[in-house]
Structures are given as C-alpha cells and as structure tokens.
Design a protein around this motif. Sequence first.
Motif, PDB file in Angstrom:
ATOM      1  N   LEU A   2       0.608  -1.053  -0.144  1.00 33.91           N
ATOM      2  CA  LEU A   2      -0.280  -0.386   0.102  1.00 33.91           C
ATOM      3  C   LEU A   2       0.987   1.509   0.623  1.00 33.91           C
ATOM      4  O   LEU A   2       1.734   1.142   1.035  1.00 33.91           O
ATOM      5  CB  LEU A   2      -1.166   0.135   1.362  1.00 33.91           C
ATOM      6  CG  LEU A   2      -1.993  -1.671   1.694  1.00 33.91           C
ATOM      7  CD1 LEU A   2      -2.749  -0.601   2.794  1.00 33.91           C
ATOM      8  CD2 LEU A   2      -3.176  -1.142   0.342  1.00 33.91           C
ATOM      9  N   ASP A   3       0.278   2.557  -0.284  1.00 33.82           N
ATOM     10  CA  ASP A   3       1.812   2.948  -0.606  1.00 33.82           C
ATOM     11  C   ASP A   3       1.075   4.810   0.580  1.00 33.82           C
ATOM     12  O   ASP A   3       0.081   4.414   1.671  1.00 33.82           O
ATOM     13  CB  ASP A   3       1.359   4.419  -1.819  1.00 33.82           C
ATOM     14  CG  ASP A   3      -0.288   4.466  -2.437  1.00 33.82           C
ATOM     15  OD1 ASP A   3      -1.120   4.944  -0.793  1.00 33.82           O
ATOM     16  OD2 ASP A   3      -1.040   4.999  -3.160  1.00 33.82           O
ATOM     17  N   ASP A   4       1.276   5.395   1.346  1.00 34.68           N
ATOM     18  CA  ASP A   4       1.832   6.475   2.397  1.00 34.68           C
ATOM     19  C   ASP A   4      -0.278   6.745   2.229  1.00 34.68           C
ATOM     20  O   ASP A   4      -1.095   6.787   3.518  1.00 34.68           O
ATOM     21  CB  ASP A   4       2.055   7.135   2.431  1.00 34.68           C
ATOM     22  CG  ASP A   4       3.005   7.497   2.761  1.00 34.68           C
ATOM     23  OD1 ASP A   4       4.222   5.945   2.647  1.00 34.68           O
ATOM     24  OD2 ASP A   4       3.961   8.373   2.393  1.00 34.68           O
ATOM     25  N   ASP A   5      -1.008   7.034   1.573  1.00 35.05           N
ATOM     26  CA  ASP A   5      -2.373   7.701   1.707  1.00 35.05           C
ATOM     27  C   ASP A   5      -3.429   6.781   1.869  1.00 35.05           C
ATOM     28  O   ASP A   5      -4.282   6.038   2.643  1.00 35.05           O
ATOM     29  CB  ASP A   5      -3.165   7.723   0.453  1.00 35.05           C
ATOM     30  CG  ASP A   5      -2.246   9.652  -0.271  1.00 35.05           C
ATOM     31  OD1 ASP A   5      -1.986   9.905   0.950  1.00 35.05           O
ATOM     32  OD2 ASP A   5      -2.873  10.266  -1.635  1.00 35.05           O
ATOM     33  N   GLU A   6      -2.857   4.957   1.076  1.00 33.94           N
ATOM     34  CA  GLU A   6      -3.290   4.086   1.458  1.00 33.94           C
ATOM     35  C   GLU A   6      -3.738   3.443   2.755  1.00 33.94           C
ATOM     36  O   GLU A   6      -5.114   3.037   3.652  1.00 33.94           O
ATOM     37  CB  GLU A   6      -3.190   2.750   0.632  1.00 33.94           C
ATOM     38  CG  GLU A   6      -3.970   2.834  -1.256  1.00 33.94           C
ATOM     39  CD  GLU A   6      -2.865   2.150  -1.877  1.00 33.94           C
ATOM     40  OE1 GLU A   6      -4.086   1.918  -2.826  1.00 33.94           O
ATOM     41  OE2 GLU A   6      -2.328   1.892  -1.981  1.00 33.94           O
ATOM     42  N   VAL A   7      -2.343   4.094   3.430  1.00 33.56           N
ATOM     43  CA  VAL A   7      -1.861   3.103   4.739  1.00 33.56           C
ATOM     44  C   VAL A   7      -2.837   4.247   5.507  1.00 33.56           C
ATOM     45  O   VAL A   7      -3.226   3.914   6.629  1.00 33.56           O
ATOM     46  CB  VAL A   7      -0.586   2.971   4.698  1.00 33.56           C
ATOM     47  CG1 VAL A   7      -0.619   2.556   6.492  1.00 33.56           C
ATOM     48  CG2 VAL A   7      -0.225   1.642   4.215  1.00 33.56           C
ATOM     49  N   ALA A  24      -5.335   5.707   4.769  1.00 33.07           N
ATOM     50  CA  ALA A  24      -7.173   5.813   5.132  1.00 33.07           C
ATOM     51  C   ALA A  24      -7.132   4.088   5.935  1.00 33.07           C
ATOM     52  O   ALA A  24      -8.294   4.287   6.351  1.00 33.07           O
ATOM     53  CB  ALA A  24      -7.581   5.714   3.744  1.00 33.07           C
ATOM     54  N   LEU A  25      -6.466   3.561   5.508  1.00 33.81           N
ATOM     55  CA  LEU A  25      -6.788   1.879   6.120  1.00 33.81           C
ATOM     56  C   LEU A  25      -6.669   2.467   7.943  1.00 33.81           C
ATOM     57  O   LEU A  25      -7.804   2.438   8.830  1.00 33.81           O
ATOM     58  CB  LEU A  25      -6.035   1.196   5.752  1.00 33.81           C
ATOM     59  CG  LEU A  25      -5.998  -0.863   6.724  1.00 33.81           C
ATOM     60  CD1 LEU A  25      -7.139  -0.682   6.036  1.00 33.81           C
ATOM     61  CD2 LEU A  25      -4.133  -1.212   6.821  1.00 33.81           C
ATOM     62  N   GLY A  26      -5.563   3.075   7.971  1.00 33.69           N
ATOM     63  CA  GLY A  26      -5.592   3.609   9.799  1.00 33.69           C
ATOM     64  C   GLY A  26      -6.716   4.439  10.317  1.00 33.69           C
ATOM     65  O   GLY A  26      -7.254   4.326  11.526  1.00 33.69           O
ATOM     66  N   LYS A  27      -6.977   5.281   9.554  1.00 38.03           N
ATOM     67  CA  LYS A  27      -8.417   5.839   9.726  1.00 38.03           C
ATOM     68  C   LYS A  27      -9.358   5.539  10.185  1.00 38.03           C
ATOM     69  O   LYS A  27      -9.828   5.379  11.382  1.00 38.03           O
ATOM     70  CB  LYS A  27      -8.347   7.302   9.035  1.00 38.03           C
ATOM     71  CG  LYS A  27      -7.515   8.172   8.868  1.00 38.03           C
ATOM     72  CD  LYS A  27      -7.562   9.495   7.659  1.00 38.03           C
ATOM     73  CE  LYS A  27      -6.585  10.966   8.146  1.00 38.03           C
ATOM     74  NZ  LYS A  27      -6.799  11.133   7.100  1.00 38.03           N
ATOM     75  N   ALA A  28     -10.078   4.388   8.956  1.00 38.02           N
ATOM     76  CA  ALA A  28     -10.743   3.820   9.047  1.00 38.02           C
ATOM     77  C   ALA A  28     -10.381   2.466  10.110  1.00 38.02           C
ATOM     78  O   ALA A  28     -11.735   2.673  11.175  1.00 38.02           O
ATOM     79  CB  ALA A  28     -11.087   2.938   7.583  1.00 38.02           C
ATOM     80  N   ARG A  29      -9.829   2.426  10.642  1.00 36.19           N
ATOM     81  CA  ARG A  29      -9.577   1.268  11.951  1.00 36.19           C
ATOM     82  C   ARG A  29      -9.533   2.285  13.015  1.00 36.19           C
ATOM     83  O   ARG A  29     -10.320   1.334  14.021  1.00 36.19           O
ATOM     84  CB  ARG A  29      -8.622   0.638  11.896  1.00 36.19           C
ATOM     85  CG  ARG A  29      -8.311  -0.421  12.485  1.00 36.19           C
ATOM     86  CD  ARG A  29      -7.111  -1.560  12.188  1.00 36.19           C
ATOM     87  NE  ARG A  29      -6.774  -2.746  13.051  1.00 36.19           N
ATOM     88  CZ  ARG A  29      -7.616  -3.976  12.718  1.00 36.19           C
ATOM     89  NH1 ARG A  29      -8.184  -3.928  11.438  1.00 36.19           N
ATOM     90  NH2 ARG A  29      -7.152  -4.359  14.015  1.00 36.19           N
ATOM     91  N   PHE A  30      -9.518   3.031  13.335  1.00 36.63           N
ATOM     92  CA  PHE A  30      -9.308   3.697  14.640  1.00 36.63           C
ATOM     93  C   PHE A  30     -10.045   4.490  14.862  1.00 36.63           C
ATOM     94  O   PHE A  30     -10.013   5.381  16.203  1.00 36.63           O
ATOM     95  CB  PHE A  30      -7.640   4.237  14.832  1.00 36.63           C
ATOM     96  CG  PHE A  30      -6.518   2.936  15.093  1.00 36.63           C
ATOM     97  CD1 PHE A  30      -6.756   1.608  16.167  1.00 36.63           C
ATOM     98  CD2 PHE A  30      -6.173   2.636  14.198  1.00 36.63           C
ATOM     99  CE1 PHE A  30      -6.476   0.430  15.726  1.00 36.63           C
ATOM    100  CE2 PHE A  30      -4.942   1.349  14.064  1.00 36.63           C
ATOM    101  CZ  PHE A  30      -5.190   0.310  15.038  1.00 36.63           C
ATOM    102  N   SER A  31     -10.634   5.200  13.931  1.00 38.36           N
ATOM    103  CA  SER A  31     -11.911   6.145  13.874  1.00 38.36           C
ATOM    104  C   SER A  31     -13.327   5.551  14.694  1.00 38.36           C
ATOM    105  O   SER A  31     -13.478   4.711  14.556  1.00 38.36           O
ATOM    106  CB  SER A  31     -11.104   6.776  12.568  1.00 38.36           C
ATOM    107  OG  SER A  31     -10.862   8.040  11.874  1.00 38.36           O
TER     108      SER A  31
END
Length: 96
Positions: free
Chosen positions: A82-87, A89-96
């Motif tokens: 994954l590129d920076d933006d994808e990681v 987005a993944l983190g935000k979706a997981r931890f928001s």
Amino acid sequence: MKFMVQWRVFPELRHDVLKGFSMMSDDDLQNDLGDEIKLIGRWHDVSRFEGVAICECENAQAIANWALNWNNAMELETSVVLDDDEVRALGKARFS
C-alpha cells in the motif's frame, strides 16, 4: 492492487541474466510484463544482483505468470503493498 516484487539472481547466472536483460528492448520489456501489469518502477542493486519492482495489477495470476518468466534464474518474492495514502486511510478507518 500494487505489488512489490523482490528478486535475487542465482550467483552462477548473474552475467547471463545481465546480458539477457540488457539486450531487451522496450517492447520486449512490455511483452515480459504482459498487458495487465503496469510497472511503476524497478530498482537494481547490481553489486548484489538483487532488486525490487513496484507494479500495479488487478490480476494475481498475471503477476504469477510474470514471475514464471524469471524464476529459473532468480529467487522472487511478491507482496501486496500500500502507498502512504492507502495506509493512512486504512488507519483512519480502523481507529476512528
């Protein structure tokens, strides 16, 4: 999907692989990839005869087929990346 392909050329085949790769035209390189793989970039560590390529493809079989073009001359390892933006987005979706 983006894939990272890492390779290490077998020691006894180093000069043969370098000779063959250096003789490939742009058309040869594209034919080697096939129609479904978009090469983002490829980097070579010539002193150790290893390197990495980043490519995009939606078909894992196309990536496997590309690896089969070279696995008689080198060890290959393929990972989904994954590129920076994808990681982010993944983190935000997981931890928001």
